[in-house]
Write a protein that holds these residues in place. Structure first.
Motif, PDB file in Angstrom:
ATOM      1  N   ASP A 159       0.832  -1.211   0.000  1.00  0.00           N
ATOM      2  CA  ASP A 159       0.000   0.000   0.000  1.00  0.00           C
ATOM      3  C   ASP A 159       0.864   1.259   0.000  1.00  0.00           C
ATOM      4  O   ASP A 159       0.439   2.309  -0.484  1.00  0.00           O
ATOM      5  N   GLY A 160       2.112   1.146   0.485  1.00  0.00           N
ATOM      6  CA  GLY A 160       3.042   2.264   0.315  1.00  0.00           C
ATOM      7  C   GLY A 160       3.467   2.347  -1.136  1.00  0.00           C
ATOM      8  O   GLY A 160       3.431   3.415  -1.761  1.00  0.00           O
ATOM      9  N   ASN A 165      -1.601  -3.400   4.449  1.00  0.00           N
ATOM     10  CA  ASN A 165      -1.246  -3.640   5.849  1.00  0.00           C
ATOM     11  C   ASN A 165      -1.207  -2.311   6.585  1.00  0.00           C
ATOM     12  O   ASN A 165      -0.767  -2.218   7.716  1.00  0.00           O
ATOM     13  N   TYR A 172       0.460   0.424   6.555  1.00  0.00           N
ATOM     14  CA  TYR A 172       1.627   1.255   6.876  1.00  0.00           C
ATOM     15  C   TYR A 172       2.747   1.066   5.871  1.00  0.00           C
ATOM     16  O   TYR A 172       2.866   0.035   5.218  1.00  0.00           O
ATOM     17  N   LYS A 173       3.563   2.108   5.789  1.00  0.00           N
ATOM     18  CA  LYS A 173       4.824   2.008   5.056  1.00  0.00           C
ATOM     19  C   LYS A 173       5.939   2.003   6.091  1.00  0.00           C
ATOM     20  O   LYS A 173       5.775   1.300   7.094  1.00  0.00           O
ATOM     21  N   LYS A 211      -0.105  -5.123   9.743  1.00  0.00           N
ATOM     22  CA  LYS A 211       1.317  -5.210   9.408  1.00  0.00           C
ATOM     23  C   LYS A 211       2.010  -5.954  10.555  1.00  0.00           C
ATOM     24  O   LYS A 211       1.695  -5.733  11.731  1.00  0.00           O
TER      25      LYS A 211
HETATM   26 MG    MG Z   1       2.303  -1.407   3.690  1.00  0.00          MG
END
Ligand code: MG
Ligand code: TPP
Length: 785
Positions: free
Chosen positions: A162-163, A195, A197-198, A277
């Motif tokens: 997703d990042g 998830n 978050y990056k 995550k």
């Molecule tokens: Mg991510």
């Protein structure tokens, strides 16, 4: 089925964690000691559980539907997961017999992960099944789309972080579905891994609502399915349901397209997978939330060797997988073994990912004789013809596509420039792929065209990489200035290729070929923004003799270079040439010799025992250098000059002496002590690096090139502004003639005055008339003797 999947994921998750932390006690048969923990904790945990979840479910689908599937993993930092699955399915041992699928092999894999000279931390070409490193994020989706082109049975599942999804290249790649005719190509199954978050914060996608996500991806033309591990009472049941629906939808759409009964835009499925995550790990350390937060991105409990609280949490976590129940040192649990697909169907062992037979077929090339410009022209005549290199290449490429029709393995990638770059002869044979609605007035469009046009250099580059790495042939034609948009992708590809070339089980793949046209010298009308010859610099920095940059002087030489590029393998080739008609300097035989040798003396423009050498690289610079020489000859008939043409920069070498393939000694071309004036297509600095190692006396070389003094002006004025025009070159030669004793000081002064005035007069002329004077535009060399 759920317990099977859970066991498989537990085993894979344990293997990931073990790789990150353990240097000993790999099966946790003893109580964990600090000495069992690696001294440097490296690797990325957070993404791994989601990759393992996906891998396990894809295995189930492969078995259920007998699929030919490959997996492209965007978050390449999740390599512990890729490697864990390669071990679980036996692929790692197949390619690395020193890592057998038993406890000794497990120990080796775990210990060697992210260990000096061991397994790399990120996905890499030494790992089976991998066609994308995923180090520089953003290219997974386009790469997957490239792999499925012309592979109607293949499904490329593609995990996008997703990042990663925030990157420009990924944002544009969602649109690639509009180029995919389901009747003749395979399918990409994107799995957007939310998830949340990056590295150090939340992702935009992670904070979007279901409605927003569904609207967005429906808008792109997908049928999105959400699998939400937070919400589902039984997330496995939901993933099974969604994967079943997705595979059935892909097959149904492909079937309808083949039957020609598809009545609307093909709408392929995509999966939005929401998981925490760092799923199933350490919930908190002190007051820090770890699992389901960005703190799980990399190593968690990173102070485990020195901090007893973290040490205890780590041991508790590692033991929570009860790995001893799943692996007895020789075999995995029966249910896990049953989930591993048959050998040829394993995700990590897709033959598509490894090049060579059966997917790579050498391209069949028509003979270039019949395309050669003015093949019958007598080059002794002053005007042997003006020909466009790009038009010739277009005609040749059209026939290459035709000749390889049965294999459907040649494609052109173009950012909306097939006409503009003058390769549109290909449309006499094929069209541009476009599966969204057509209008009656559209031309050269069909569902199944060999030309992929999209105004996204990123998407094209990614697709081309996927296409080439799966064994097929492609060429990317771009404006010279704007190919810089993908300079970094090209660098990343070069890194992949450099290592892949050394991997014995990676078979032959074609070269990745660029043509840079609409070059800066003729972007005078579009201005400064369109003038940038810098792309070749990055390509030439790649050490290892697998990159070539060609500067054909005319259309014949361009054809020869293109023929060589298309038949070569495992290289990166760049051809730089203009699209407008330019004089033909070389017969086909001479052109072949030029490209073979890279550097050649052009006899027709050269004297015996030269007092000065003119050299050029590039088509316009060659024309100006020859025009400059003819001025000097007319003013100082006794002055002896040689003309050297550089048609390939790899031939001169850069930095690495292995690349120097000059047939003769450097001095045989450039003399050992005479002044050499080089007219270069690109930045002078680029060539200076090449020459640095060669000459004991670099001061005798003067390099003219693009010095970033572009503008919106006339073509000749562009050259004048950068000192690559005939007048500036002639002025340099006059000074050399004086130094060589060929003219007196007075004569030198007289010539300098005359030609400085010519430059000034030209400046006045273009401002007044808005175009170059005719004697410049219509200049021709005169008879060849
Ligand atoms: Mg991510
Ligand atoms: C183009 C690029 N920019 C920055 C980075 C540094 N980087 C490595 S991982 C990462 C975060 C990735 O987040 P996501 O795609 O969500 O992966 P995941 O959560 O699955 O680990 C970043 C920014 C990179 N690798 N590539």
């Amino acid at each position: 089925m759920h317990s099977v999947l859970e066991k498989y994921i537990r085993a894979a998750d344990y293997l990931c964690a073990a790789q990150i932390y353990l240097r000993d006690n790999f099966l946790l048969q003893e109580p964990l000691q600090k000495e069992h923990i690696k001294p440097r904790l490296l690797g990325h945990w957070g993404t791994c559980p989601g990759i393992n979840f996906t891998y396990a479910h894809l295995n189930r689908a492969v078995n259920e539907y007998d699929l030919s599937m490959m997996l492209v993993v965007g978050p390449g930092h999740g390599f512990p997961a890729v490697q864990a699955n390669l071990f679980l399915e036996g692929t790692l041992s197949k390619y690395y017999p020193d890592v057998p699928r038993n406890k000794e092999g497990l120990a080796r894999m775990v210990k060697q992960f992210s260990w000096p000279y061991g397994f790399p931390s990120h996905s890499n070409p030494e790992a089976p099944g991998v066609i994308l490193e995923g180090g520089e994020l953003g290219y997974a989706l386009a790469t997957a789309y490239g792999a499925i082109l012309d592979n109607p049975k293949l499904i490329a599942a593609c995990i996008v972080g997703d990042g990663e999804a925030e990157t420009g290249p990924t944002a544009t790649a969602w649109h690639l579905n509009k180029l995919i005719d389901p009747a003749t190509n395979g399918a990409v199954l994107p799995i957007l891994h939310l998830n949340g978050y990056k590295i150090s914060g939340p992702t935009f996608f992670g904070r979007m609502s279901d409605d927003e996500l569904i609207s967005l991806f429906r808008g792109y033309g997908y049928e999105p399915h959400i699998v939400d591990a937070y919400r589902e009472a039984d997330v496995h049941a939901r993933m099974i349901e969604v994967l079943d629906k997705s595979i059935q939808a892909i097959h149904f759409t492909q079937h309808c397209a083949q039957e020609k009964s598809l009545s609307e835009n093909p709408r392929f499925p995509m999966i939005i997978l929401r998981t925490p995550k760092g799923w199933h790990s350490i919930a908190r350390i002190g007051d820090k939330k770890i699992e389901d937060n960005h703190y799980s991105h990399q190593v968690i409990a990173e102070n485990a060797r020195s901090n007893s609280e973290e040490f205890a949490l780590l041991e508790q976590w590692l033991r929570s997988y009860r790995f001893e129940e799943l692996f007895d040192g020789e075999r995995f649990d029966e249910e896990i073994e049953a989930l591993v697909p048959k050998p040829h169907a394993r995700l990590g062992d897709s033959s598509h990912a490894h090049g060579g037979s059966p997917h790579y077929k050498p391209v069949s090339l028509p003979h270039i004789e019949s395309y050669a410009a003015s093949a019958t022209c007598d080059l002794r005549s002053p005007v042997c013809g003006m020909e466009s290199s790009m038009e010739k290449i277009g005609a040749y490429l059209r026939d290459i596509m035709k000749e390889n029709e049965a294999h459907r393995n040649v494609r052109l990638f173009s950012p909306d420039e097939t006409y503009s770059n003058k390769v549109h002869a290909v449309f006499e044979y094929t069209t541009r792929a476009f599966v969204w609605p057509h209008k009656d007035h559209d031309r050269d469009l069909s569902h199944d065209g060999r030309v992929l046009e999209m105004l996204s250099e990123h998407s094209l580059q990614g697709m081309l990489q996927g296409y080439v790495l799966t064994g097929r042939h492609g060429v990317f034609v771009s404006y010279e200035a704007f190919v810089q948009v993908v300079a970094s992708m090209a660098d990343q590809y070069a890194k992949f290729l450099k290592i892949a070339r050394e991997v014995s089980w990676r078979g032959t793949i074609p070269s990745l070929n660029y043509i840079l046209t609409s070059t800066g010298w003729r972007q005078e009308h579009n201005g400064f923004s369109h003038q940038n010859p810098g792309f070749i610099d990055g390509i030439l920095q790649r050490q290892g003799c697998f990159t070539n940059v060609y500067f054909p002087a005319d259309a014949n030489t361009a054809l020869v270079a293109f023929e060589r590029m298309m038949s070569s393998t495992k290289e990166i080739n760049v051809l730089v040439c203009e699209k407008r008609p330019l004089p033909i300097w070389r017969t086909l035989q001479e052109a072949q010799q030029d490209i073979k040798e890279g550097v050649s003396i052009w006899e027709f423009a050269s004297d015996e025992h030269p007092q000065m050498v003119f050299a050029s690289a590039g088509d316009y610079p060659t024309q100006e250098a020859l025009a400059g020489m003819s001025i000097v000859r007319s003013e100082i008939p006794s002055f002896r000059m040689r003309f050297v043409n550089i048609s390939s920069l790899n031939a001169l070498g850069i930095g690495n002496s292995q690349c120097r393939v000059l047939r003769h000694n450097f001095e045989d071309y450039f003399t050992s002590d005479k002044h050499v004036c080089i007219n270069f297509h690109g930045y002078p600095q680029t060539l200076k690096q090449v020459l640095f190692d060669y000459s004991a006396d670099p001061t005798r070389f003067s390099i003219h090139g693009y010095t970033e003094t572009g503008s919106t002006t006339t073509p000749f004025d562009m050259m004048v502004r950068n000192n690559v025009d005939r007048f500036h070159l002639a002025l340099e030669a006059f000074a050399v003639a004086y130094a060589e004793g060929a003219i007196s000081k007075e004569k030198l002064r007289e010539l300098q005055e005359k030609y400085h005035e010519k430059i000034a007069a030209h400046g006045r002329y273009v401002v007044e008339h808005g175009e170059d004077p005719e004697d410049i535009t219509n200049w021709s060399w005169g008879a060849r003797s």
